[in-house]
Design a protein around this motif. Sequence first.
Motif, mmCIF file in Angstrom:
data_model
loop_
_atom_site.group_PDB
_atom_site.id
_atom_site.type_symbol
_atom_site.label_atom_id
_atom_site.label_comp_id
_atom_site.label_asym_id
_atom_site.label_seq_id
_atom_site.Cartn_x
_atom_site.Cartn_y
_atom_site.Cartn_z
ATOM 1 N N GLU A 7 0.834 -1.208 0.000
ATOM 2 C CA GLU A 7 0.000 0.000 0.000
ATOM 3 C C GLU A 7 0.866 1.256 0.000
ATOM 4 O O GLU A 7 1.694 1.453 0.892
ATOM 5 C CB GLU A 7 -0.928 0.014 1.224
ATOM 6 N N ASN A 8 0.655 2.069 -1.042
ATOM 7 C CA ASN A 8 1.282 3.404 -1.143
ATOM 8 C C ASN A 8 2.795 3.362 -0.900
ATOM 9 O O ASN A 8 3.348 4.205 -0.195
ATOM 10 C CB ASN A 8 0.613 4.375 -0.169
ATOM 11 N N SER A 22 4.186 5.554 -4.820
ATOM 12 C CA SER A 22 2.829 5.158 -4.406
ATOM 13 C C SER A 22 2.368 3.857 -5.062
ATOM 14 O O SER A 22 1.305 3.794 -5.686
ATOM 15 C CB SER A 22 1.823 6.278 -4.707
ATOM 16 N N SER A 24 0.710 0.325 -5.114
ATOM 17 C CA SER A 24 -0.285 -0.441 -4.364
ATOM 18 C C SER A 24 -0.672 -1.684 -5.166
ATOM 19 O O SER A 24 -1.091 -1.570 -6.326
ATOM 20 C CB SER A 24 -1.538 0.399 -4.081
ATOM 21 N N GLY A 58 4.921 4.007 3.046
ATOM 22 C CA GLY A 58 4.067 2.898 2.667
ATOM 23 C C GLY A 58 4.171 1.704 3.592
ATOM 24 O O GLY A 58 4.967 1.689 4.540
#
Length: 289
Positions: A7-8, A22, A24, A58
């Motif tokens: 995630e991110n 970023s 994901s 992240g």
Amino acid sequence: MNTLTIENLSKTYPNGTEALQSISLELTDGMFGLLGANGAGKSSLMRTLATLQEPTLGTITFNKNDILKNPDAIRHTLGYLPQEFGVYPKISAQEMLNYLGILKGLENKKERKEQVNALLEQTNLYQQRKKSVATFSGGMRQRFGIAQALLGNPKLIIVDEPTAGLDPTERNRFLNLLSEIGENRIVILSTHFVEDIRELCTNMAIMGQGKIITKGNPNELISTLKDCIWTKMVEKNEVLHLKNRFQVISTKLIGGKTQLTIFSKTVPNEGFEPKMATLEDFYFTKSNL
């Protein structure tokens, strides 16, 4: 069922290079293809997942374990084949695997020996088990790399550019080996060869400049190009003119002429013929945006 959730995820190196921006993704058991040109950020993502470097931002969770806070949660169940790996020059393949098995925590000598021999058989290296890995051909070395990655029956396997430099025979042998190990575990195949993804993976993502450009099932992604790919043989002096008029996604020199492939939602009416879309066409369409 194993689950890897990213995630991110971002990574900025000290020199200011934004290697990851970023990212994901959510992966489950099976072969997952990561496609992109050299410098797209694939290796940076692989090294981060393998806990060889920390991200700037992240999270990464594997089977609900936060591997950034607890790297051992993934290290104990990870098989990793990097682009290049070193070997001791005078140690045989069998001895090397035995040593790596000890490092992976395979403490029972009998079970370790059985697993080492089974992996040498699986990778078609048993007859060469007494030879030094340093003397192996490129294909044999890559197969040895898969053998060491499979030690300890890992639930996550990462292979980074595994077919680069292999001849066609070794490449097919290696891809067949990869296809055998993709059940009941997550296998991430990072490559810039479209054919590797098309032949092996049920899900994939395309990376570019540290970002995920698109992701999905290869066949479903290809279907989005239905009736949109056209091709034509042209003289060299026509190429620039046509590039200015159409979205050219690839060119190929054949017999002194250039085969032009374009993306167009409407019939070009310029002598172009319809072409059945391929994963390569989809990749070029996205990477040329």
